[in-house]
Scaffold this motif. Structure first.
Motif, PDB file in Angstrom:
ATOM      1  N   SER A 234      32.145 -10.996 -43.499  1.00 44.21           N
ATOM      2  CA  SER A 234      33.748 -10.665 -43.563  1.00 44.21           C
ATOM      3  C   SER A 234      34.283 -11.986 -44.103  1.00 44.21           C
ATOM      4  N   PHE A 235      33.943 -13.207 -43.766  1.00 41.98           N
ATOM      5  CA  PHE A 235      34.509 -14.301 -44.207  1.00 41.98           C
ATOM      6  C   PHE A 235      34.493 -14.624 -45.793  1.00 41.98           C
ATOM      7  N   LYS A 238      38.085 -12.146 -46.177  1.00 41.00           N
ATOM      8  CA  LYS A 238      39.154 -12.507 -45.246  1.00 41.00           C
ATOM      9  C   LYS A 238      38.964 -13.878 -44.491  1.00 41.00           C
ATOM     10  N   ARG A 239      39.888 -14.734 -44.195  1.00 40.05           N
ATOM     11  CA  ARG A 239      39.745 -15.921 -43.526  1.00 40.05           C
ATOM     12  C   ARG A 239      39.582 -15.584 -42.008  1.00 40.05           C
ATOM     13  N   THR A 241      38.561 -13.118 -38.721  1.00 40.24           N
ATOM     14  CA  THR A 241      37.742 -11.896 -38.219  1.00 40.24           C
ATOM     15  C   THR A 241      37.931 -11.998 -36.913  1.00 40.24           C
ATOM     16  N   GLU A 262      27.178 -24.065 -39.486  1.00 43.00           N
ATOM     17  CA  GLU A 262      28.162 -24.928 -40.011  1.00 43.00           C
ATOM     18  C   GLU A 262      27.622 -26.340 -39.885  1.00 43.00           C
ATOM     19  N   LEU A 338      34.945 -24.284 -39.420  1.00 44.01           N
ATOM     20  CA  LEU A 338      35.163 -22.857 -38.639  1.00 44.01           C
ATOM     21  C   LEU A 338      35.681 -23.254 -37.563  1.00 44.01           C
ATOM     22  N   PRO A 370      37.844 -20.840 -42.059  1.00 40.42           N
ATOM     23  CA  PRO A 370      37.820 -19.472 -41.406  1.00 40.42           C
ATOM     24  C   PRO A 370      37.768 -19.441 -39.868  1.00 40.42           C
ATOM     25  N   LEU A 372      37.350 -17.144 -36.304  1.00 38.09           N
ATOM     26  CA  LEU A 372      36.767 -16.056 -35.677  1.00 38.09           C
ATOM     27  C   LEU A 372      37.235 -15.759 -34.485  1.00 38.09           C
ATOM     28  N   TYR A 391      43.250  -8.656 -40.803  1.00 42.90           N
ATOM     29  CA  TYR A 391      42.142  -9.316 -40.482  1.00 42.90           C
ATOM     30  C   TYR A 391      40.890  -8.245 -40.645  1.00 42.90           C
ATOM     31  N   SER A 392      39.653  -9.197 -40.988  1.00 40.96           N
ATOM     32  CA  SER A 392      38.229  -8.252 -40.791  1.00 40.96           C
ATOM     33  C   SER A 392      38.075  -7.856 -39.312  1.00 40.96           C
TER      34      SER A 392
END
Length: 752
Positions: A234-235, A238-239, A241, A262, A338, A370, A372, A391-392
């Motif tokens: 998803s990243f 889109k930024r 999720t 990361e 992240l 990104p 989450l 968003y995702s």
């Protein structure tokens, strides 16, 4: 050379100062400078820009001093501050005040922590001299023991030869006292004879955390692995999720795998939690894996600790992972990869007072990395953004290891009260199920979202109710302290012995707070090990940690609490959860009341049966037929959201319309009423029917100030920059009127 400086003041814009030639090479973006302000004051500010354009029309003062060799704020942070200031309509000086620890805003605000170390004096730093010293101390046995202990601790007893040497290990005076069992006087006696000396050394306040152990990361289940892969994919598109996973589905394990990924790619992670209480459990879990790579940042840490974390984040070896509450969005990051916003639905992410009234979730999205968003009960705004493609969306629909979601039994308390079957706030079914749980060595949670003994005191003869002198609210009784407290301004009053209106001594507490629940449940279950978790029992970081630690370890088995206990806590042995009064959450006069009630009930229900067996929730309500109760029982978020969204769209509320609340406050109620009417009239010239009010909020006077509220409902597609310009213009026009010189006027953008 001139510089624009941000000062920690509630004033719009920056202030321009000249830079003396001898300081020009030291002044740059993100550097702290000491500057004069007004006739006699000085402030520490942050340089936003340097330039060569001399302002016209007023005398430019020179900066007094440069406070740093290197910037303490990055360019990315300053851009974020400007966005927060603009979007939330708050002076950038107020953003600075919120962002930076106090120790970095004062001339002598931060003092490094020092510790007293001990070492040999120079004449005795070789083998022959050591033997001389030992002989000289032979007649003072305790002093000789101290000296020998020091040599052993510092490894001096391994030194051979005549050359002068340094100790192998540096030893604190406290370590020497603990090791030798000696008193401070004994050590000072050895010092007086010239064999040992003390010196001060700067030490960190931060927990070192130990070595990282990535091998402790658990293998994910198949549903977790699939969700993990979907998040990564998803990243790419889109930024932001949204990870919508039911309670106990193992979202935290997915976060841990993402964090390690990361770190492996030499990037940093910001892990946000809404409540300090949550950091206790998550911190222990993350520290086992990430050790010294993990830093903790929130308001219960001392200012000095926060300064040190800030400085470490700017150093050559910053923390790879920061776990923190909302203020952690302000920390400097050098390679942020992240941001995880756990329990993204939580209202605690929104700062209320003082300004800036920012939402940490929105700020996190503007940090450039990104993001989450994780939750079992998404906010209406986030779910709408996910459903409309902004968003995702990744869903995790089953609990870890296939454990079933708790069974929810609804109890009609109105019917039981008619039949006089309620035991105070407890139904027979609730008490029976709690008793069974405790007898089987399990644990229970009781949820009541009101603290204190009783939310209100009333004279049983004439109906008199004690109210706060400063605020338009009734006082809450806290019986353990035998006082009445205002939960808005914090003012306390003695409990009167008799009614001041009629003289009756029959004063009674109405309703149930957590303190009263605790007292009554002790009578019912005298052998239970009971704890209470609310604002009154968690004033310090240590109190949070003790309550959660005791319950996690089984030292307590019955926990009573407010919404704090609903927020993502993970307890293995909780088999029963009691929601004592669902109706109190539904009656609040706010368009978000049902959303927050659903979220709170679903979240607190999710604390039951997280390991090994299905849990049980007893939901007590006078309105068992309410559709909302059915959505909670079936854990049907999609149907709940569908109903909610239709109502919100019909009445022009988020996520379909944006809201801005405009608050006016003044000591004189008549003046704030006039100001509100005048401002609303001005705004209607530009915004028409989008303006509602002014109205009195549910609590219309706080801390002696009368309040009016104007609501602005803005449909999608409006030019928000132009909206803000109009609002600022209206404010300037209002405040030019001398009548309103002391009027407080501020905005709450995207209010909760």
């Amino acid at each position: 050379m001139f510089c624009n400086v941000i000062l920690p003041l509630p004033l719009d814009g920056t202030f321009t100062y000249s830079v003396p030639p001898d300081l020009e090479s030291q002044v740059g973006l993100g550097i702290r400078v000491l500057v004069p302000f007004g006739t006699s004051k000085s402030y520490v500010g942050i340089v936003l820009r340097t330039h060569s354009v001399k302002p016209e029309g007023y005398t430019i003062k020179p900066i007094k001093a440069v406070m740093d060799e290197n910037p303490i704020v990055t360019e990315a942070q300053l851009k974020l501050w400007e966005w927060i200031s603009d979007y939330y309509m708050s002076p950038i000086g107020e953003v600075l005040k919120a962002a930076i620890p106090s120790g970095l805003k004062a001339e002598e605000g931060y003092k490094p922590r020092t510790e007293t170390y001990i070492r040999l004096t120079e004449p005795y730093r070789h083998e022959t001299a050591l033997h001389v010293a030992l002989n000289l101390l032979a007649r003072a046995a305790r002093q000789q023991e101290v000296f020998i202990s020091y040599l052993a601790l510092s490894r001096w007893d391994t030194i051979e030869g005549e050359e002068t040497a340094e100790p192998v290990l540096e030893i604190t005076r406290e370590e020497l006292m603990n090791s030798s069992g000696a008193t401070l006087d004994t050590i000072k006696a050895v010092q007086k004879k010239g064999f040992l000396e003390t010196y001060e050394m700067e030490v960190s306040r931060l927990n070192r955390g130990g070595d990282p152990h990535p091998e402790l990361i658990k293998k994910m289940s198949q549903p977790q692995q699939e969700a993990f892969n979907q998040v990564l994919f998803s990243f790419l598109k889109k930024r932001v999720t949204l990870l919508h996973g039911v309670t106990s589905s193992g979202k935290t394990e997915i976060y841990i795998h993402l964090i390690q990924r990361e770190i492996d790619q030499h990037r940093q992670v910001l892990y946000l939690l809404p409540e300090i209480a949550l950091t206790v459990q998550i911190m222990e879990r993350l520290q086992r894996v990430f050790g010294s790579r993990l830093g903790i940042y929130h308001s219960k840490y001392s200012d000095a600790e926060r300064v040190e974390i800030w400085q470490k984040q700017l150093s050559a070896h910053p923390y790879d992972v920061i776990l923190g509450a909302r203020s952690a969005v302000f920390l400097p990051f050098q390679r942020l990869g992240l941001v995880i916003v756990d329990e993204e639905h939580e209202t605690s992410y929104k700062q209320q007072d003082p300004a800036p009234r920012y939402h940490a979730r929105s700020v996190a999205i503007m940090m450039g990395a990104p993001v989450l968003l994780g939750t079992a009960t998404p906010s209406a705004e986030s779910y709408h953004n996910a459903k409309t493609g902004k968003y995702s969306l990744v869903e995790l629909k089953e609990r870890y290891q296939g454990i079933e979601l708790p069974r929810i039994e609804v109890v009609d308390t109105q019917e039981l009260q008619k039949r006089k079957m309620m035991n105070g706030p407890f139904s027979p079914l609730l008490l029976a199920r709690v008793r069974e749980a405790l007898e089987h060595g399990e644990q229970a949670l009781l949820f009541q979202n009101r603290r204190g003994w009783a939310p209100m005191v009333e004279c049983n003869q004439c109906g008199w109710v004690p109210r706060c002198d400063n605020c338009d609210v009734s006082l809450t009784l806290h019986r353990s302290m035998n006082q009445l407290t205002c939960h808005y301004c914090g003012h306390t009053y003695s409990m009167p012995a008799e009614c001041p209106a009629c003289g009756s001594k029959d004063l009674r507490g109405r309703g149930f707070g957590t303190e009263k629940i605790e007292d009554q449940i002790r009578d019912i279950f005298p052998t239970a090990r009971i704890a209470r978790m609310d604002l009154d029992t968690t004033r310090t970081r240590q109190a949070y940690e003790r309550i959660i630690g005791d319950f996690s370890a089984g030292r307590t088995n019955l926990l009573i609490g407010t919404q704090m206990i609903s927020k993502g806590l993970d307890f293995d042995r909780v088999s029963v959860v009691g929601i004592l009064n669902a109706d109190s959450m539904l009656s609040y006069p706010d368009f978000r009341a049902y959303e927050q009630a659903f979220t709170m009930m679903a979240q607190v229900s999710g604390r039951a049966g997280r390991k090994g067996k299905r849990g049980l929730v007893i939901l007590q309500t006078k309105q068992p037929k309410l559709p909302l109760i059915d959505f909670v029982v079936r854990n049907d978020y999609a149907s709940f959201y569908s109903t909610l969204a239709a109502e919100r769209q019909l009445f022009h509320y988020p996520p379909y319309h944006r809201l801005i609340y405009i608050f006016l406050k003044h000591k004189k109620d008549t003046l704030v009423e006039t100001a509100g009417l005048e401002l609303a009239t001005r705004l209607r010239q530009w915004f028409g029917g989008r303006v509602l009010g002014p109205d009195k909020p549910p609590v219309a006077r706080i801390k002696t100030l009368s309040i009016r509220k104007i609501v602005l409902k803005l449909e999608a597609g409006l030019d928000m920059k132009l909206v803000r310009q109009y609002l600022h213009l209206a404010q300037q026009q209002m405040l030019q009127d001398k009548r309103y010189a002391s009027l407080q006027l501020y905005y709450d953008v995207d209010p909760l």
